[in-house]
Design an enzyme around this catalytic site. Sequence first.
Site, PDB file in Angstrom:
ATOM      1  N   PRO A  10       0.821  -1.214   0.000  1.00  0.00           N
ATOM      2  CA  PRO A  10       0.000   0.000   0.000  1.00  0.00           C
ATOM      3  C   PRO A  10       0.857   1.266   0.000  1.00  0.00           C
ATOM      4  CG  PRO A  10      -0.203  -1.193   2.088  1.00  0.00           C
ATOM      5  CD  PRO A  10       0.601  -2.054   1.173  1.00  0.00           C
ATOM      6  N   GLU A  12       3.693  -6.522   8.378  1.00  0.00           N
ATOM      7  CA  GLU A  12       4.038  -5.112   8.199  1.00  0.00           C
ATOM      8  C   GLU A  12       5.032  -4.891   7.058  1.00  0.00           C
ATOM      9  OE1 GLU A  12       2.376  -5.974  11.019  1.00  0.00           O
ATOM     10  OE2 GLU A  12       1.165  -4.344  10.216  1.00  0.00           O
ATOM     11  N   ARG A  21      -3.971 -10.001 -19.935  1.00  0.00           N
ATOM     12  CA  ARG A  21      -4.998  -9.807 -20.961  1.00  0.00           C
ATOM     13  C   ARG A  21      -4.526  -8.910 -22.092  1.00  0.00           C
ATOM     14  NH1 ARG A  21      -7.871  -4.942 -20.560  1.00  0.00           N
ATOM     15  NH2 ARG A  21      -9.667  -5.723 -21.690  1.00  0.00           N
ATOM     16  N   ASP A  58     -11.189  -0.022 -24.078  1.00  0.00           N
ATOM     17  CA  ASP A  58     -11.186  -0.151 -22.620  1.00  0.00           C
ATOM     18  C   ASP A  58     -11.310   1.209 -21.949  1.00  0.00           C
ATOM     19  OD1 ASP A  58     -10.725  -2.870 -22.588  1.00  0.00           O
ATOM     20  OD2 ASP A  58      -8.562  -2.683 -22.302  1.00  0.00           O
TER      21      ASP A  58
HETATM   22 CL1  6GU Z   1      -0.375  -3.810  -3.658  1.00  0.00          CL
HETATM   23  N1  6GU Z   1      -0.662  -4.637  -1.165  1.00  0.00           N
HETATM   24  C1  6GU Z   1      -1.247  -4.598   0.029  1.00  0.00           C
HETATM   25  N2  6GU Z   1      -0.838  -5.437   0.966  1.00  0.00           N
HETATM   26  N3  6GU Z   1      -2.197  -3.747   0.332  1.00  0.00           N
HETATM   27  C2  6GU Z   1      -2.595  -2.926  -0.624  1.00  0.00           C
HETATM   28  C3  6GU Z   1      -2.030  -2.920  -1.884  1.00  0.00           C
HETATM   29  C4  6GU Z   1      -1.058  -3.809  -2.123  1.00  0.00           C
HETATM   30  N4  6GU Z   1      -2.612  -1.978  -2.621  1.00  0.00           N
HETATM   31  C5  6GU Z   1      -3.492  -1.424  -1.848  1.00  0.00           C
HETATM   32  N5  6GU Z   1      -3.498  -1.971  -0.634  1.00  0.00           N
END
Ligand code: 6GU
Length: 288
Positions: free
Chosen positions: A129, A156, A198, A213
């Site tokens: 994230p 973490e 894809r 798309d």
């Molecule tokens: Cl790529 N990984 C994780 N663990 N949480 C996320 C993410 C990725 N993208 C948004 N939240």
Amino acid sequence: MRLDVVTIFPEYLDPLRHALLGKAIEQGKLSVGVHDLRGWATDTHKSVDDSPFGGGPGMVMKPEVWGPALDDVASGAARTTDLESSLPHLNKPRHDDVEGVEATGYERSVGEDGVAEDPSLPLLIVPTPAGKPFSQADAREWSNEEHIVFACGRYEGIDQRVIDDAAQRYRVREVSIGDYVLIGGEVAVLVMAEAIVRLIPGVLGNKRSHEEDSFSDGLLEGPSYTKPREWRGLAVPEVLTSGNHALVDKWRREQSLRRTFERRPELLDGVELDKADRKYLEQLRNGS
Ligand code: 6GU
């Protein structure tokens, strides 16, 4: 294309064998390896994480486990556990049966932080994230890669030295799939793998369906309709049954502009708009 995924939950990646990706495997356009990180754990408890230096909650994934795992997957030494497609097997030669010759004499190209990168190195995608947002442009670019490795962290995250050190063997990208937090990277890998695969030529079959798309022209796609013409008292927009292709194109463009204006107005800043587009948007802004 070769995809490898390193994870402590290999079964989470089973969907990679299904439907579209399974078809790509059958076609010989894709091979997939899923690797259990615990296979590289060294202690009797097969531990893959430890408490964070500096204190705080949660656990951090250990460099002595991840380092050798990424070394082996980069070199192909771990290429023994390929996923078979869930579709009937066609017995075609697989992509990874004919590769293994490392390119030499590369020209250096510039990576995302302006740092020189060897383009013959595999791509390492680390879902987090805290990464850069994954986009359709990334999916398009990465659909041309020979070898992509995904490193799924849980808890973490992974000791940052693993990612820093991996830059010697990979072109490394830390990416996020959106502004929310998942427990681990596995689902993000499924999302990115599908978006990438894809776009491999021949996998989707219909080239036009890429061109139209959402995002490929910077706009959201408008609504679609099929038979019957009337259903539960709701009629299909008349223009679509008029047979007038120019009018249909104009209507679709306006529907895309309308949707983007209503749902993702910030996207309009990055879109090439002609005079008719600007006029239509002006009408929308004036409330029609
Ligand atoms: Cl790529 N990984 C994780 N663990 N949480 C996320 C993410 C990725 N993208 C948004 N939240």
